[in-house]
Motif scaffolding. Structure first.
Motif, short mmCIF file in Angstrom:
data_model
loop_
_atom_site.label_atom_id
_atom_site.label_comp_id
_atom_site.label_asym_id
_atom_site.label_seq_id
_atom_site.Cartn_x
_atom_site.Cartn_y
_atom_site.Cartn_z
N ALA A 256 33.25 43.41 39.71
CA ALA A 256 32.04 43.81 38.99
C ALA A 256 31.81 42.92 37.78
O ALA A 256 30.67 42.74 37.33
N THR A 257 32.87 42.37 37.21
CA THR A 257 32.75 41.51 36.02
C THR A 257 32.46 40.06 36.38
O THR A 257 32.36 39.21 35.48
N ARG A 258 32.36 39.77 37.68
CA ARG A 258 32.10 38.41 38.18
C ARG A 258 33.18 37.43 37.75
O ARG A 258 32.92 36.24 37.57
N GLN A 259 34.39 37.93 37.58
CA GLN A 259 35.51 37.08 37.23
C GLN A 259 36.55 37.11 38.34
O GLN A 259 36.61 38.05 39.11
N ARG A 260 37.35 36.08 38.41
CA ARG A 260 38.42 35.96 39.39
C ARG A 260 37.89 36.10 40.82
O ARG A 260 38.51 36.71 41.67
N GLY A 261 36.72 35.56 41.07
CA GLY A 261 36.13 35.63 42.39
C GLY A 261 36.90 34.82 43.41
O GLY A 261 37.63 33.88 43.08
N PHE A 262 36.71 35.14 44.67
CA PHE A 262 37.43 34.50 45.77
C PHE A 262 36.60 33.36 46.32
O PHE A 262 35.38 33.47 46.50
N LEU A 263 37.25 32.24 46.58
CA LEU A 263 36.62 31.09 47.21
C LEU A 263 37.30 30.85 48.55
O LEU A 263 38.50 30.57 48.60
#
Length: 1305
Positions: free
Chosen positions: A924-931
């Protein structure tokens, strides 16, 4: 399962209740202060540290005296009690530390009681009674009760307190006055509510009441009518049962009777609320906080009761003092029937109410003080033995427990040399009395069958003269004959022995008792348990007084899919036998979700069970998987597969055929939703039988879809148009019509085609209405439902922006959650998915390049499970992840690595409360997203369509690049596709095959006495975490499931092909009997005879290559021998426990018996090829792991190519057979020719052709063998880098159940 109408009614009733409560709340508040004006005498405590810290200084925000209450430092069980002076409705409490100090309570337990005796614990949830308190002395912490309680006395019991001080507390209580109309029933009385007319017929009823009971049996409410209607509400074995019948007596049967049961342990002397709401057939039945919605059976909608309703009992008509069933013994309050206050009318002596027996209007409270023995190792109660009793020894008590074993009484006796004891214990659910006179000499009697059923049981011991008499409840007495009189020593020990006690003083041959005990009498003298608590009598350890803390952990069944719940005092277990599910709560399906998974697991065509919704509510379906090459068809059959001929049907009396499938409509819907394509072939042949009226187009024949809707299009055409396939293809026999049959010809025509619109399939009914005319006739065949493809397996998306994620609705998984998916990435970390609540959350992430972490919080603090891989996981290869959390345990699985498990605290928060949205590929914080890529995302049996959501989400695209990122069949037979920079390679580690695509058979020739034995490891022998709460174990396939396949070639019989043994003397064996026939032996219970199946009676010891495939799923055994399929059913659904070994060839020793032992002693001479048992390929293991301790090779074995040669010889024989047929046909055709030269020429040509073919075949065989040797060398070179990884994985062979491995990509 509830019907939609039932669900709608339940929702409407719920909305009505909520709206009513909201309206009442707007005019009525119940949050006033109840303790601020109480006198000092209303505050009491177990002790106080000093006069300035006495209980009456414990009012919130008061600074008088010592600024609050503190107990003595030696107080073992401190408590603070508040007397509200009258029964009040309590809605909240508040706490505060002691002013001007470092004393406070950080956690406490709240008890309540009407009388100051017989306390009950307030529970936040089903199992949580711990309330969070303060962190400093002056801040106020409010706790709003989840449900208000009606009580007079409250008791605050500190559990944790200030680490730098001691217990210190000030309290407040909030609520309002409570008005109650009470009636007391003595077990021989009742109230009769008489109607103004002869009978009362209602379509709507609302009945509400509260009760507290002294007994586990008794009728609360009863009414019946002469036509057979009745309603009964009664207690039975401590549970509340509602009997309801609306059917007429003329058609009433046992199948139409409704009995709905709620609750447990309701004879606990505490108030329980009941609400019954009925509208026509729909009923809401509520007990305390739990509601059961159901629909009555039969055709009746109204409840017709004659003359009266009775409360408290069922008096016999004409005999008011005689009752048909056991009466209620206890109190009722606020008893309302359709708005009528029954108790108020009775109290005011209104004529509508007739009282039978002694009914009073105040609740008498029995002073029954119970003690709870909390620990199975250290609880005990020691009481001094009273003065000698004239009649010997007498002990009586009542107990209730769930544990099958535990000590009730240990009395040391006066003796000479060896100590003597009188021991009363529960053993295996029975009550045993033992008189032990020496170490080896004892006398024993037993009684009861299941005294650990949670109910109160009474037991008495009486020693009179030279006899000890034991009586349990109302059973006949049991007697032990003595040689000397009993003389007890100075103490009796109840429940257990002190840990520091000399063994000669107290003997406990079993566990300490966990449960409740009350009404203890020794030599007819009652024991005052409150004096024991205060330290004035005896001694004790790990006891709670004036409280029975028993809980029914199976009450609101956490065991899923119809599994059976059993329990002990502190935990419950689920028996998954026969359900098709496994796991701690029987949550996980043991079957694959589709035939596509079986194909990818290396299975061939046959009958299988599939579970399209996985862990969802639907049961598995038995289907036929038609696996041919890369195409797989899931076939669901029905009850009418033969051709049906129809004559004499009209529109008024048409021919109707219903089709019953081997699955329900819901199961078929789930199967078709998962499939990419479904179809059903309908063959319709006609002769002067039309499908449509030629004048107005009215359908004369039609079919009905799964929703019950009439369909008038036929095979090959699209929905909504009354046409057939010939109309679409414009090739009807008469172009004036759109169906061949509408031409109304006297010759046979047909409108055959395939129905493929999934929303309408399958065909549930067919109606034929035009075969009444002269010469009119029709014939039809409706084929099975066939589906292909698995939409979820390759549903993949690519995340190429770290701030991007897919968003789905929040998970609804309070009690059970399982999530599985595949991922591949080059990124060192990233969050796969996350769902947050107010406090609770769930998260699965790649926490480092070689670690996956599953974390969640249900209210007891974060729980973190991490699986670490010895090799990086960000290697751009597909990896599989599965995380599960339920009320018993949580686990995390990654690929074939050891399973990580943690147990759920038995008294912790059970429900996972999630809100907001589910984020996939980010947070939800748009951090540590997966690539990277994620595919096949499934949660609780629901497949997520990520590709569709990715179409409207920036930073995410549908699909995933790479050779191994599609359903293309690159690697076969369980081979794993490995991405390479310039292509791909197949890892055949877990395949019985080899070669670049895992298609070349691995074969070995066995000479006399040769064998290969594969040793299974112990489940915990690979890796074990030393923590007591988190275990790391190798993952396992389902132990009730076997998948065996092998090819063999031999001329020997008898012979042992394969046997698998366990340490518990279970085995499965495949043998050739003396006559060469194939036999399959299953020994699942060592005390029972093995079960033997003989699928092929002819001899298979014929020198030809035969293929055998066996799959066991629970009790079902599916066998395929060459091209023949058969199904068998075992007598028992048992699991293989503690796998020992798998052997091919000769067996030495006596692990198996009878014909298996004889065949094992003879061994096997011949060739084995492509042998697989679940995920184990023993031939391949023997070739690649010579010298390993896990593979034992005896005798002479040699690598062979019999599998490939047999396939080739089969092709050659077919070719030769074709030539022979051609030759014979040629001869027959030329038989009529008299020219012998022609005949000789033909023969010469045939011989020459045969010689040419043989030469070509010889050359081909030589080249093929040379190519095979070259390919084998290339394969060994190709897989040299994989062998080290195989050997590492070889020791983890129990890793993951074969249905979920990534071997098939």
């Amino acid at each position: 399962m509830q019907s939609p109408k039932s669900q709608a009614f339940a929702v409407s009733l719920t909305l009505f209740s909520v709206l009513s409560s909201a309206m009442c709340a707007s005019h009525y508040s119940c949050d006033g202060s109840l303790a601020s004006l109480l006198p000092a005498t209303s505050f009491q405590s177990s002790s106080h540290f000093s006069d300035s810290r006495a209980a009456y200084f414990a009012k919130l925000n008061k600074r008088d005296g010592g600024g609050g209450w503190s107990p003595e430092s030696t107080d073992r069980s401190p408590w603070l009690q508040v007397d509200l002076q009258d029964r009040m409705e309590v809605t909240a409490v508040a706490t505060q530390g002691r002013h001007g100090s470092t004393d406070w309570v950080s956690a406490y337990m709240l008890l309540y009681s009407d009388t100051g005796r017989v306390w009950k614990q307030y529970m936040l949830e089903d199992s949580v009674g711990r309330i969070v308190g303060n962190v400093n002395p002056d801040s106020v912490v409010h706790h709003k009760l989840s449900q208000s309680i009606r009580t007079r006395f409250l008791r605050f019991v500190p559990l944790d307190w200030s680490p730098s001080g001691r217990v210190g507390i000030r309290v407040a209580v909030y609520g309002c006055a409570y008005r109650s109309y009470v009636a007391d029933f003595d077990g021989r009385s009742s109230l009769l509510y008489r109607f103004n007319q002869k009978s009362m017929s209602t379509v709507k009823d609302v009945i509400s009441l509260r009760f507290k009971s002294r007994q586990a049996e008794g009728v609360l409410l009863h009414g019946e009518g002469q036509r057979g209607d009745y309603i009964t509400l009664e207690l039975h074995r401590g549970r509340l049962a509602l009997h309801l019948n609306l059917d007429d007596s003329r058609v009433r049967s046992s199948s139409a009777r409704m009995v709905v049961t709620l609750g447990s342990l309701l004879d606990d002397l505490h108030w329980h609320s009941v609400l019954i709401e009925r509208f026509n057939k729909q009923v809401n039945f509520t007990l305390d906080r739990h509601t059961q919605h159901f629909r009555t059976k039969g055709d009746g909608d109204s409840l017709e009761v004659d003359y009266e309703l009775s409360f408290g009992g069922i008096p016999l008509p004409g005999k008011p003092g005689t009752f048909i069933r056991r009466n209620f013994h206890g109190c009722m309050e606020n008893l309302y029937y359709n708005g009528v206050n029954v108790i108020d009318l009775a109290k005011r002596r209104k004529p509508q109410i007739y009282s039978v027996g002694n009914v009073t209007f105040s609740c008498s409270e029995p002073q029954l003080v119970a003690a709870t023995f909390r620990s199975s190792s250290s609880s005990f109660l020691s009481l001094p033995a009273p003065a000698p009793f004239l009649e010997g020894l007498s002990v009586r008590l009542q107990f209730r427990t769930w544990n099958p074993d535990g000590l009730l009484l240990s009395s040391p006796l006066i003796s000479g040399q060896e100590p003597r004891y009188l021991i009363l214990q529960i053993s295996s659910g029975r009550l045993h009395l033992t008189h032990q006179t020496s170490t080896l000499k004892m006398s024993e009697v037993s009684a009861g069958q299941r005294v650990n059923d949670g109910l109160w049981h009474s037991v008495s011991l009486n020693a009179r003269g030279l006899q000890i008499i034991m009586t349990l409840d109302s059973e006949p007495a049991s007697t032990i004959q003595l040689t000397n009189y009993l003389e007890p020593k100075d103490k009796h020990y109840f429940g257990g022995c002190p840990l520091s006690q000399n063994k000669s003083s107290c003997l406990n041959p079993t566990l300490a008792f966990q449960g409740c005990v009350r009404l203890i009498l020794v030599n007819n003298q009652p024991v005052d348990l409150l004096s024991v608590q205060q330290g004035h009598l005896g001694s004790y350890s790990q006891l709670q007084f004036d409280l029975c803390g028993i809980r029914d952990r199976c009450l609101y069944n956490f065991c899923e899919h119809g599994s059976q719940c059993s329990q002990t005092w502190s935990s419950f277990t689920c028996d998954c036998t026969g359900t098709g599910y496994s796991g701690a709560t029987c949550h996980n399906s043991v079957y694959e979700s589709s035939c596509e998974h079986y194909r990818l697991a290396g299975s061939t065509s046959g009958y299988f069970s599939v579970d399209p919704d996985g862990s969802g509510p639907l049961n598995p379906i038995q289907v036929y998987c038609n696996i041919t090459g890369n195409k797989v068809w899931t076939v669901v059959r029905h009850n009418s597969s033969n051709a049906v001929r129809v004559r004499g049907s009209t529109q008024q009396k048409p021919h109707v055929e219903w089709f019953n499938y081997s699955a329900s409509s819901e199961q078929l819907k789930a199967l078709m939703s998962l499939s990419e394509h479904c179809e059903q072939r309908v063959a319709y042949h006609c002769r002067r039988s039309r499908l449509f009226n030629p004048w107005d187009g009215t359908p004369l024949s039609w079919w009905v879809d799964r929703r019950g809707e009439k369909r008038t299009y036929w095979g090959g055409y699209q929905p909504g148009v009354q046409q057939c396939s010939c109309g679409l293809e414009e090739n009807c026999v008469d172009m004036n019509y759109f169906c061949n049959c509408d031409a109304d010809r006297v010759s046979w025509e047909n409108d055959t085609g395939v129905l493929s619109y999934k929303e309408h399939l399958p065909v549930k009914e067919i109606v034929i209405g035009d075969t009444y005319r002269l010469g009119s006739e029709a014939m039809y065949v409706v084929g099975p439902l066939q589906c292909s493809g698995d939409k979820s397996l390759w549903n993949a998306v690519s995340f190429y922006q770290a701030a991007s994620s897919l968003q789905f609705p929040a998970l609804q998984a309070e009690l059970s959650l399982d999530v599985s998916f595949y991922f591949k990435t080059a990124s060192p970390s990233g969050v796969f998915l996350e769902n947050m609540g107010i406090q609770d959350f769930i998260r699965v992430e790649l926490s480092s390049p070689s670690a996956v972490t599953f974390s969640f919080n249900t209210g007891d603090g974060p729980v973190v499970l991490t699986v670490k891989s010895p090799v990086p996981l960000n290697d751009r290869q597909w990896h599989w992840v599965r995380a599960e959390r339920n009320v018993k345990e949580s686990c995390l699985q990654v690929d074939q690595l050891p399973l990580r498990i943690t147990e759920t605290p038995p008294d912790g928060h059970l429900r996972l409360q999630l809100g907001n949205q589910l984020f996939v590929g980010g947070t939800a914080t748009r951090q540590r997203g997966f690539l990277g890529c994620i595919r096949a995302l499934n949660m609780n049996g629901v497949n997520f369509d990520m590709e569709e959501r990715a179409k409207v989400t920036p930073g995410v695209s549908s699909g995933c690049a790479g050779h191994c990122s599609s359903s293309a069949r690159l690697c076969h037979n369980r081979g794993k596709c490995i991405e390479k920079s310039s292509g791909y390679m197949c890892d055949c580690t877990h395949s019985a095959y080899g070669g670049p695509s895992c298609t070349e058979e691995v074969s070995m020739s066995f000479e006399r006495g040769a064998s290969v034995t594969y040793i299974f490891q112990e489940p915990f022998s690979v890796i074990q975490n030393r923590s007591t709460t988190v275990l790391t174990v190798p993952s396992q396939y389902s132990k009730t499931r076997d998948n065996m396949a092998l090819s063999f070639q031999t001329t020997q019989s008898p012979a042992l092909l394969l046997t698998v043994n366990t340490l518990s003397q279970q085995y499965v064996a495949i043998i050739l009997a003396r006559n060469g026939s194939l036999q399959i032996w299953y020994q699942l219970h060592k005390e029972k005879r093995p079960e033997v199946f003989s699928p092929i009676l002819s001899s298979l010891a014929d020198g030809r290559l035969h293929r055998v495939h066996i799959q066991r799923e629970g009790k079902d055994v599916f066998v395929q021998v060459d091209h023949e399929n058969k199904k068998y059913t075992l007598s028992y659904d048992a699991a293989f426990n503690t796998m020992k070994s798998l052997t091919l060839g000769k067996v030495t020793g006596s692990d198996v018996m009878d014909e298996v032992a004889h065949a094992g002693s003879k061994g096997f001479i011949g060739c084995f090829s492509s042998v697989q048992y679940n995920h184990v390929a023993p031939l391949k293991a023997a070739l690649l792991n010579r010298g390993s301790s896990l593979v034992s090779i005896r005798g002479h074995l040699m690598e062979s190519n019999c599998g490939a040669l047999a396939d080739l010889s089969t092709s050659v024989s077919r070719l030769d057979h074709g030539e022979e047929v051609g030759k014979d046909n040629g001869l027959r055709e030329d038989d009529s020719q008299p020219d012998s030269a022609v005949i000789g020429g033909v023969v010469t040509a045939a011989v020459f052709s045969t010689l040419c073919v043989l030469a070509v075949m010889t050359r081909f065989l030589y080249q093929h063998r040379q190519a095979q040797r070259t390919a084998r060398l290339q394969e060994k070179e190709h897989q040299r880098s994989l062998e080290a990884a195989y050997r590492a994985e070889f020791h983890l062979h129990n890793s993951m159940r074969d249905s979920m491995q990534e071997y098939y990509i």
